[in-house]
Design a protein around this motif. Structure first.
Motif, PDB file in Angstrom:
ATOM      1  N   ASN A  63     -45.692 -17.731 -27.084  1.00  0.00           N
ATOM      2  CA  ASN A  63     -45.931 -16.317 -26.325  1.00  0.00           C
ATOM      3  C   ASN A  63     -44.409 -15.616 -26.859  1.00  0.00           C
ATOM      4  O   ASN A  63     -43.272 -16.172 -26.938  1.00  0.00           O
ATOM      5  CB  ASN A  63     -45.645 -16.399 -24.891  1.00  0.00           C
ATOM      6  N   ILE A  64     -44.621 -14.215 -27.060  1.00  0.00           N
ATOM      7  CA  ILE A  64     -43.756 -13.518 -27.500  1.00  0.00           C
ATOM      8  C   ILE A  64     -43.228 -12.429 -26.388  1.00  0.00           C
ATOM      9  O   ILE A  64     -44.079 -11.689 -25.833  1.00  0.00           O
ATOM     10  CB  ILE A  64     -44.270 -12.493 -28.930  1.00  0.00           C
ATOM     11  N   ASP A  65     -42.086 -12.624 -25.998  1.00  0.00           N
ATOM     12  CA  ASP A  65     -41.527 -12.018 -24.812  1.00  0.00           C
ATOM     13  C   ASP A  65     -40.476 -10.912 -25.464  1.00  0.00           C
ATOM     14  O   ASP A  65     -39.411 -11.091 -25.893  1.00  0.00           O
ATOM     15  CB  ASP A  65     -40.782 -12.885 -24.192  1.00  0.00           C
ATOM     16  N   VAL A  66     -41.213  -9.389 -25.680  1.00  0.00           N
ATOM     17  CA  VAL A  66     -40.313  -8.347 -26.069  1.00  0.00           C
ATOM     18  C   VAL A  66     -39.470  -7.942 -25.023  1.00  0.00           C
ATOM     19  O   VAL A  66     -39.917  -7.168 -24.279  1.00  0.00           O
ATOM     20  CB  VAL A  66     -41.142  -7.674 -26.807  1.00  0.00           C
ATOM     21  N   HIS A  67     -38.082  -7.592 -25.222  1.00  0.00           N
ATOM     22  CA  HIS A  67     -37.140  -7.015 -24.548  1.00  0.00           C
ATOM     23  C   HIS A  67     -36.731  -5.856 -25.148  1.00  0.00           C
ATOM     24  O   HIS A  67     -36.041  -5.521 -26.211  1.00  0.00           O
ATOM     25  CB  HIS A  67     -35.998  -7.808 -24.119  1.00  0.00           C
ATOM     26  N   THR A  79     -47.773   0.183 -29.758  1.00  0.00           N
ATOM     27  CA  THR A  79     -47.339  -0.402 -30.992  1.00  0.00           C
ATOM     28  C   THR A  79     -46.990  -1.892 -30.699  1.00  0.00           C
ATOM     29  O   THR A  79     -47.275  -2.740 -31.567  1.00  0.00           O
ATOM     30  CB  THR A  79     -46.055   0.467 -31.656  1.00  0.00           C
ATOM     31  N   PHE A  80     -46.085  -2.141 -29.830  1.00  0.00           N
ATOM     32  CA  PHE A  80     -45.711  -3.500 -29.468  1.00  0.00           C
ATOM     33  C   PHE A  80     -46.945  -4.400 -29.104  1.00  0.00           C
ATOM     34  O   PHE A  80     -46.883  -5.522 -29.602  1.00  0.00           O
ATOM     35  CB  PHE A  80     -44.613  -3.334 -28.451  1.00  0.00           C
ATOM     36  N   ALA A  81     -47.853  -3.816 -28.629  1.00  0.00           N
ATOM     37  CA  ALA A  81     -49.257  -4.668 -28.186  1.00  0.00           C
ATOM     38  C   ALA A  81     -49.595  -5.172 -29.617  1.00  0.00           C
ATOM     39  O   ALA A  81     -50.062  -6.324 -29.782  1.00  0.00           O
ATOM     40  CB  ALA A  81     -49.960  -3.868 -27.537  1.00  0.00           C
ATOM     41  N   ALA A  85     -46.772  -8.604 -29.124  1.00  0.00           N
ATOM     42  CA  ALA A  85     -46.079  -8.986 -27.887  1.00  0.00           C
ATOM     43  C   ALA A  85     -47.006  -9.411 -26.674  1.00  0.00           C
ATOM     44  O   ALA A  85     -48.038  -8.694 -26.498  1.00  0.00           O
ATOM     45  CB  ALA A  85     -45.306  -7.650 -27.203  1.00  0.00           C
ATOM     46  N   ASN A  86     -46.782 -10.484 -26.114  1.00  0.00           N
ATOM     47  CA  ASN A  86     -47.538 -10.963 -25.053  1.00  0.00           C
ATOM     48  C   ASN A  86     -47.023 -10.507 -23.497  1.00  0.00           C
ATOM     49  O   ASN A  86     -47.613 -10.199 -22.570  1.00  0.00           O
ATOM     50  CB  ASN A  86     -47.406 -12.353 -24.753  1.00  0.00           C
ATOM     51  N   ILE A  87     -45.468 -10.110 -23.562  1.00  0.00           N
ATOM     52  CA  ILE A  87     -44.885  -9.796 -22.382  1.00  0.00           C
ATOM     53  C   ILE A  87     -43.914  -8.598 -23.175  1.00  0.00           C
ATOM     54  O   ILE A  87     -43.389  -8.825 -23.879  1.00  0.00           O
ATOM     55  CB  ILE A  87     -44.044 -10.657 -21.733  1.00  0.00           C
ATOM     56  N   LEU A  88     -44.027  -7.404 -22.147  1.00  0.00           N
ATOM     57  CA  LEU A  88     -43.325  -6.177 -22.833  1.00  0.00           C
ATOM     58  C   LEU A  88     -42.503  -6.125 -21.609  1.00  0.00           C
ATOM     59  O   LEU A  88     -42.875  -5.452 -20.558  1.00  0.00           O
ATOM     60  CB  LEU A  88     -44.076  -5.171 -23.417  1.00  0.00           C
ATOM     61  N   THR A  89     -40.954  -6.048 -21.791  1.00  0.00           N
ATOM     62  CA  THR A  89     -40.283  -5.401 -20.747  1.00  0.00           C
ATOM     63  C   THR A  89     -39.442  -4.293 -21.220  1.00  0.00           C
ATOM     64  O   THR A  89     -38.894  -4.394 -22.306  1.00  0.00           O
ATOM     65  CB  THR A  89     -39.053  -6.721 -20.578  1.00  0.00           C
TER      66      THR A  89
END
Ligand code: DX5
Ligand code: ZN
Length: 220
Positions: A63-67, A79-81, A85-89
């Motif tokens: 999983n990719i957790d983008v901060h 764009t991040f989806a 990105a699986n989680i977008l913070t």
């Protein structure tokens, strides 16, 4: 026994050997890739952007957790989806309409995270906690890897955990900044579910073993 997730921060990887470092994480006991995006405005540093994330996504098997440490993050949710990105913070301090932002992240099929700077009180999340999949408590001031851990984080975790329980929410708690084998266990005991680790993992002699050790320390 808890299953604490370990999320190595790519910011501390060797960018000239990025594929090697991604494969190391793929083959390790790490759970997520933590990706720090900085815009030089919200934080006094610029990390990397879309083309690098696109390249990471092509190789990452976890999983990719983008901060996002950027102002006005709503501009880039879609764009991040698309970038995987699986989680977008996003940062609480960067959002004027936080509830709308949370809905927009989920509408793109991602889990929604809210990060709090060290000075931001956890009680500010009371009215949206049931809409948040993950709260990322910054245990350093965002912008740089390799800083020292802020001790007040423990009481913030406890207060946030109490809020989550009181509101009957299923929100998980991530800790980001200055995490090492010295504070990992105490963070989990206070209520942390995900530990981000940058320098502690990538500057270690044996990063794979260091990740395995972190998993072990936090599961006792
Ligand atoms: C800081 C970043 C962190 C950082 C953590 O602004 O959000 O994710 O990479 O690095 P370490 O573990 O080295 O403090
Ligand atoms: Zn981060």
């Amino acid at each position: 026994m808890s299953n604490t997730l370990i999320a190595p921060s790519i910011l501390a990887a060797d960018f000239a050997n990025l594929q090697r470092d991604i494969e190391m994480i793929n083959n390790s006991e790490a759970d997520w890739f933590h990706i720090d995006i900085m815009d030089g405005v919200f934080v006094p540093n610029i990390s990397f952007g879309m083309p690098v994330l696109e390249a990471i996504s092509r190789h990452a098997k976890k999983n990719i957790d983008v901060h996002l440490m950027i102002v006005d993050p709503d501009r880039y949710i879609k764009t991040f989806a698309i970038l995987g990105a699986n989680i977008l913070t996003v940062h609480y301090e960067a959002c004027t309409h936080l509830h709308r932002t949370l809905q927009a992240i989920k509408a793109e099929g991602m889990k929604a995270g809210i990060a709090l700077n060290p000075h931001t009180n956890v009680d500010l999340l009371e009215d949206v906690i049931n809409d948040i999949d993950m709260v990322c408590l910054m245990s350093v001031n965002p912008g740089f890897g390799g800083q020292s851990f802020i001790e007040n984080t423990y009481t913030k975790i406890e207060r946030l955990k109490a809020l989550i329980i009181r509101k009957n929410a299923s929100t998980i708690i991530e800790i980001d900044g200055g995490v090492t084998d010295k504070n990992a266990k105490q963070l989990v005991d206070a209520g942390a579910n995900v530990l981000v680790a940058g320098n502690f993992v990538f500057k270690a002699k044996n990063p794979t073993q260091t990740i395995a050790d972190m998993k072990k320390i936090t599961s006792i």
